[in-house]
Design an enzyme around this catalytic site. Structure first.
Site, PDB file in Angstrom:
ATOM      1  N   LYS A  74      58.967  18.683  14.505  1.00  0.00           N
ATOM      2  CA  LYS A  74      59.163  17.415  15.228  1.00  0.00           C
ATOM      3  C   LYS A  74      58.096  16.395  14.843  1.00  0.00           C
ATOM      4  CE  LYS A  74      57.331  16.937  19.414  1.00  0.00           C
ATOM      5  NZ  LYS A  74      56.517  15.808  19.869  1.00  0.00           N
ATOM      6  N   ASN A  75      56.840  16.826  14.844  1.00  0.00           N
ATOM      7  CA  ASN A  75      55.765  15.851  14.634  1.00  0.00           C
ATOM      8  C   ASN A  75      55.640  15.416  13.178  1.00  0.00           C
ATOM      9  OD1 ASN A  75      55.327  15.873  17.323  1.00  0.00           O
ATOM     10  ND2 ASN A  75      53.493  17.168  17.260  1.00  0.00           N
ATOM     11  N   ARG A 125      56.254   7.960  23.172  1.00  0.00           N
ATOM     12  CA  ARG A 125      54.944   7.621  22.639  1.00  0.00           C
ATOM     13  C   ARG A 125      54.896   7.684  21.118  1.00  0.00           C
ATOM     14  NH1 ARG A 125      49.511   6.622  23.286  1.00  0.00           N
ATOM     15  NH2 ARG A 125      49.287   7.036  21.084  1.00  0.00           N
ATOM     16  N   CYS A 139      50.300   9.142  29.189  1.00  0.00           N
ATOM     17  CA  CYS A 139      51.268  10.131  29.650  1.00  0.00           C
ATOM     18  C   CYS A 139      50.517  11.232  30.362  1.00  0.00           C
ATOM     19  CB  CYS A 139      52.118  10.650  28.491  1.00  0.00           C
ATOM     20  SG  CYS A 139      51.196  11.612  27.330  1.00  0.00           S
ATOM     21  N   ARG A 193      45.818   8.379  26.113  1.00  0.00           N
ATOM     22  CA  ARG A 193      46.430   8.153  24.811  1.00  0.00           C
ATOM     23  C   ARG A 193      46.341   6.697  24.326  1.00  0.00           C
ATOM     24  NH1 ARG A 193      51.400  12.128  23.913  1.00  0.00           N
ATOM     25  NH2 ARG A 193      50.534  12.000  21.821  1.00  0.00           N
ATOM     26  N   PRO A 194      45.110   6.219  24.114  1.00  0.00           N
ATOM     27  CA  PRO A 194      44.934   4.852  23.616  1.00  0.00           C
ATOM     28  C   PRO A 194      45.424   4.709  22.176  1.00  0.00           C
ATOM     29  CG  PRO A 194      42.840   6.029  23.623  1.00  0.00           C
ATOM     30  CD  PRO A 194      43.843   6.957  24.236  1.00  0.00           C
ATOM     31  N   ILE A 195      45.553   3.471  21.715  1.00  0.00           N
ATOM     32  CA  ILE A 195      45.979   3.245  20.321  1.00  0.00           C
ATOM     33  C   ILE A 195      44.981   2.344  19.585  1.00  0.00           C
ATOM     34  CG2 ILE A 195      48.464   3.641  20.612  1.00  0.00           C
ATOM     35  CD1 ILE A 195      48.592   0.461  20.616  1.00  0.00           C
ATOM     36  N   ASP A 196      43.758   2.283  20.131  1.00  0.00           N
ATOM     37  CA  ASP A 196      42.742   1.407  19.530  1.00  0.00           C
ATOM     38  C   ASP A 196      42.512   1.718  18.041  1.00  0.00           C
ATOM     39  OD1 ASP A 196      41.749   3.825  20.781  1.00  0.00           O
ATOM     40  OD2 ASP A 196      39.754   3.218  20.146  1.00  0.00           O
ATOM     41  N   LEU A 197      42.576   3.004  17.674  1.00  0.00           N
ATOM     42  CA  LEU A 197      42.301   3.357  16.273  1.00  0.00           C
ATOM     43  C   LEU A 197      43.427   2.891  15.345  1.00  0.00           C
ATOM     44  CD1 LEU A 197      40.891   6.954  16.895  1.00  0.00           C
ATOM     45  CD2 LEU A 197      39.569   4.903  16.347  1.00  0.00           C
ATOM     46  N   ASP A 227      48.371  21.579  20.892  1.00  0.00           N
ATOM     47  CA  ASP A 227      49.782  21.797  21.213  1.00  0.00           C
ATOM     48  C   ASP A 227      50.123  23.274  21.459  1.00  0.00           C
ATOM     49  OD1 ASP A 227      50.148  19.096  20.994  1.00  0.00           O
ATOM     50  OD2 ASP A 227      51.060  19.154  19.008  1.00  0.00           O
ATOM     51  N   ILE A 262      40.963  17.710  23.039  1.00  0.00           N
ATOM     52  CA  ILE A 262      41.717  16.596  22.447  1.00  0.00           C
ATOM     53  C   ILE A 262      42.269  15.667  23.526  1.00  0.00           C
ATOM     54  CG2 ILE A 262      43.599  15.948  20.867  1.00  0.00           C
ATOM     55  CD1 ILE A 262      41.419  17.579  19.456  1.00  0.00           C
ATOM     56  N   ARG A 276      62.823  18.058  24.129  1.00  0.00           N
ATOM     57  CA  ARG A 276      62.228  17.032  23.270  1.00  0.00           C
ATOM     58  C   ARG A 276      61.645  17.659  21.998  1.00  0.00           C
ATOM     59  NH1 ARG A 276      57.500  14.919  25.660  1.00  0.00           N
ATOM     60  NH2 ARG A 276      57.350  14.221  23.521  1.00  0.00           N
TER      61      ARG A 276
HETATM   62  N1  EPU Z   1      42.974   8.564  20.229  1.00  0.00           N
HETATM   63  C1  EPU Z   1      42.182   7.468  20.466  1.00  0.00           C
HETATM   64  N2  EPU Z   1      42.576   6.277  19.954  1.00  0.00           N
HETATM   65  C2  EPU Z   1      43.711   6.139  19.210  1.00  0.00           C
HETATM   66  C3  EPU Z   1      44.515   7.279  18.960  1.00  0.00           C
HETATM   67  C4  EPU Z   1      44.106   8.479  19.488  1.00  0.00           C
HETATM   68  O1  EPU Z   1      41.154   7.556  21.135  1.00  0.00           O
HETATM   69  O2  EPU Z   1      43.993   5.023  18.757  1.00  0.00           O
HETATM   70  C5  EPU Z   1      42.573   9.862  20.775  1.00  0.00           C
HETATM   71  C6  EPU Z   1      43.613  10.466  21.693  1.00  0.00           C
HETATM   72  O3  EPU Z   1      43.501   9.951  23.008  1.00  0.00           O
HETATM   73  C7  EPU Z   1      43.314  11.925  21.597  1.00  0.00           C
HETATM   74  C8  EPU Z   1      42.895  12.090  20.137  1.00  0.00           C
HETATM   75  O4  EPU Z   1      42.503  10.785  19.710  1.00  0.00           O
HETATM   76  O5  EPU Z   1      42.212  12.228  22.399  1.00  0.00           O
HETATM   77  C9  EPU Z   1      43.970  12.629  19.221  1.00  0.00           C
HETATM   78  O6  EPU Z   1      45.167  11.871  19.390  1.00  0.00           O
HETATM   79  P1  EPU Z   1      46.178  11.621  18.178  1.00  0.00           P
HETATM   80  O7  EPU Z   1      46.230  10.168  17.907  1.00  0.00           O
HETATM   81  O8  EPU Z   1      45.831  12.524  17.048  1.00  0.00           O
HETATM   82  O9  EPU Z   1      47.543  12.061  18.826  1.00  0.00           O
HETATM   83  P2  EPU Z   1      48.960  11.491  18.403  1.00  0.00           P
HETATM   84  O10 EPU Z   1      48.947  11.188  16.973  1.00  0.00           O
HETATM   85  O11 EPU Z   1      49.369  10.422  19.350  1.00  0.00           O
HETATM   86  C10 EPU Z   1      50.100  13.723  17.687  1.00  0.00           C
HETATM   87  C11 EPU Z   1      51.239  14.567  18.178  1.00  0.00           C
HETATM   88  C12 EPU Z   1      50.845  15.264  19.467  1.00  0.00           C
HETATM   89  C13 EPU Z   1      49.603  16.125  19.206  1.00  0.00           C
HETATM   90  C14 EPU Z   1      48.474  15.226  18.670  1.00  0.00           C
HETATM   91  C15 EPU Z   1      47.216  15.992  18.311  1.00  0.00           C
HETATM   92  C16 EPU Z   1      53.213  13.398  17.388  1.00  0.00           C
HETATM   93  C17 EPU Z   1      54.450  12.660  17.713  1.00  0.00           C
HETATM   94  N3  EPU Z   1      52.421  13.737  18.403  1.00  0.00           N
HETATM   95  O12 EPU Z   1      49.880  12.740  18.700  1.00  0.00           O
HETATM   96  O13 EPU Z   1      51.932  16.126  19.794  1.00  0.00           O
HETATM   97  O14 EPU Z   1      49.186  16.741  20.392  1.00  0.00           O
HETATM   98  O15 EPU Z   1      48.940  14.532  17.480  1.00  0.00           O
HETATM   99  O16 EPU Z   1      47.485  16.987  17.382  1.00  0.00           O
HETATM  100  O17 EPU Z   1      52.942  13.696  16.241  1.00  0.00           O
HETATM  101  C18 EPU Z   1      53.266  17.445  21.192  1.00  0.00           C
HETATM  102  O18 EPU Z   1      53.966  17.697  20.194  1.00  0.00           O
HETATM  103  O19 EPU Z   1      53.406  18.051  22.282  1.00  0.00           O
HETATM  104  C19 EPU Z   1      52.248  16.395  21.097  1.00  0.00           C
HETATM  105  C20 EPU Z   1      51.703  15.822  22.166  1.00  0.00           C
END
Ligand code: EPU
Length: 443
Positions: free
Chosen positions: A45-46, A114, A138, A143-147, A329, A351, A421
């Site tokens: 999925k991811n 998300r 969630c 789950r910020p997106i600042d990066l 996960d 995480i 999902r």
């Molecule tokens: N983070 C920030 N700023 C950002 C982005 C992330 O601080 O701009 C933080 C997050 O809050 C978290 C850490 O960085 O603490 C890692 O988050 P990441 O961005 O890697 O997560 P993601 O890319 O949104 C994907 C998977 C998740 C999985 C995570 C970590 C998808 C669709 N989702 O999320 O999958 O847990 O990587 O491996 O690829 C799941 O499948 O159940 C799931 C939640």
């Protein structure tokens, strides 16, 4: 109402009906039977979600094979269609043609999932402008997106947040050196977004502290098949040399490592003997290391894995980390296993700050778990007994199913739309392994 608006309303209604029906679905599990037999792993999925988004980078046709039939994947198809692309599903193949697309996504549709944030990079890369609704937090964390935004800004995108939308514009993206590490380490989808935007930028982009997850490598492989110039994916430094345009490509998605781990943990929790076919054991060293430490036998033979647990389990301490560490996960599933393991184990989540929603539900089955800051202290070994429980998120639901399989008596897992999902036909796959699990539709 104009035709396009009518189509959008119809699509939204169809998606809403789909999810409202699933909200009422539950699983009835009669536990206490060891899982035995063979199971086939689906595509990840991811990996498939950002790969589908990457198809927005070209006007040509992209064919993605081994796409799992999951509600999140169909949802991403709807999002791409709302942007003007064609997305057709045929078995486990999805064909996407984004000949003419617009940069403004449907607010409600995108907000709901998300993972849809990964359309931002391709839209800004291809069109130079994008308006995408801000994903909310969630249950597993803020789950910020600042990066993501920092990375795209480093490539020259101007970013504004207004009325719930992220507006990104750029006359021409320019390659740059950037650091994508955050408080909890690298970002998986953020790395994907920057890689996709940089693929069509002018010049060379160097991403430092890039996520090393296999899903990032799979996305890079797809982009390379589309004509992108990318090296280093799978390491903390990724280099992208921008090209003028990308072309259509065919790609097979990697096997789902989290689904693989979930079946391995379920086999261990039930004292089973399960052969897992079509997986990538090399993506799961951290999980197998912990399972072996817990007394589970894991034998590899190419893409097949045989997971056996006959004797008593031993408690293990786990800390979730970015790849190649123990995956967040699989944390919930492992907690279910430790709940049936005699002794004390400490599970630390590094995480996502609130990814412990399964703890109170596992307690309903008799598990003894206390939360202390980022750690859960599991006093395992008390026999679990079936009870009605509520799934709160995808991996929490998987943990509840595993606990239900290991418990005596009947467990009713409500809200299994969460599990739909991310797990393709999990109830059917478990039934083939001898589990007594039934889906009760809409009751
Ligand atoms: N983070 C920030 N700023 C950002 C982005 C992330 O601080 O701009 C933080 C997050 O809050 C978290 C850490 O960085 O603490 C890692 O988050 P990441 O961005 O890697 O997560 P993601 O890319 O949104 C994907 C998977 C998740 C999985 C995570 C970590 C998808 C669709 N989702 O999320 O999958 O847990 O990587 O491996 O690829 C799941 O499948 O159940 C799931 C939640």
């Amino acid at each position: 109402m104009p035709l396009t608006a009518l189509i959008l309303v119809a699509r939204r209604t169809a998606a809403a009906e789909d999810s409202s029906q699933r909200i009422m679905d539950c699983f009835l599990i009669k536990g206490g039977r060891p899982l035995e037999g063979e199971v086939e792993i689906s595509g990840a999925k991811n990996a498939v979600l950002p790969i589908m988004a990457a198809a927005l980078l070209t006007a040509e046709r992209c064919v993605i094979r081994r796409a799992p039939n999951l509600s999140d994947v169909r949802f991403m198809g709807e999002i791409l269609k709302s942007l003007g692309a064609k997305a057709e599903f045929d078995g486990d193949t999805v064909t996407i043609e984004a000949a003419k697309i617009r940069g403004v996504g449907d607010y409600e549709l995108i907000r709901k999932m998300r993972g849809s944030i990964c359309i931002l990079g391709p839209l800004i890369g291809r069109l130079g402008k994008a308006a995408v609704s801000l994903p909310g937090g969630c249950v597993i964390g803020a789950r910020p997106i600042d990066l993501h935004l920092k990375g795209l800004a480093a490539l020259g995108a101007k970013i504004d947040i207004d009325a719930g939308y992220i507006h990104a514009t750029a006359r021409a993206l320019k390659g740059a050196e950037l650091f994508l590490g955050g408080r909890s380490g690298p970002t998986v989808l953020g790395t994907g977004n920057v890689m996709m935007a940089a693929a069509l930028a002018d010049g060379v982009t160097r991403i430092e502290s890039a996520a090393c997850e296999p899903e990032v490598v799979d996305l890079a492989d797809f982009l390379i098949a589309m004509g992108a110039k990318i090296s280093g994916a799978g390491s903390p430094t990724i280099t992208v040399t921008g090209v003028k345009s990308l072309h259509g490509a065919e790609h097979e998605v990697i096997p789902d490592r989290i689904e693989t781990a979930t079946f391995a943990v379920a086999a261990a929790a039930t004292g089973g003997d399960v052969t897992i076919n079509g997986s990538r054991p090399d993506h799961l060293y951290a999980v197998f290391d912990k399972l072996r430490e817990a007394g589970v036998k894991i034998e590899r033979s190419g893409p097949a894995l045989k997971v056996t647990r006959r004797g008593r389990l031993k408690p293990v301490d786990i800390t979730t980390l970015p790849y190649a560490g123990f995956p967040t996960d699989v944390q919930a599933q492992m907690m279910a296993l430790m709940a049936v393991t005699p002794g004390i184990s400490i599970i630390t989540e590094r995480i996502f700050e609130s990814r412990f929603m399964h703890v109170s539900e596992l307690a309903r089955l008799g598990a003894d778990i206390a939360i202390e800051g980022p750690s859960a202290i599991v006093k395992g070994g008390r026999p679990l007994s079936g009870a009605p429980v509520m799934a709160s998120d995808l991996r929490a639901s998987a943990a509840l199913v595993i606990a239900g399989l290991a418990a005596r008596g009947e467990t009713r897992v409500n809200r299994v739309y969460h599990i739909d999902r991310g797990y393709e036909r999990i109830d059917e796959k478990l039934r083939r392994l001898g589990a007594k699990i039934e889906r009760m539709e809409g009751s």
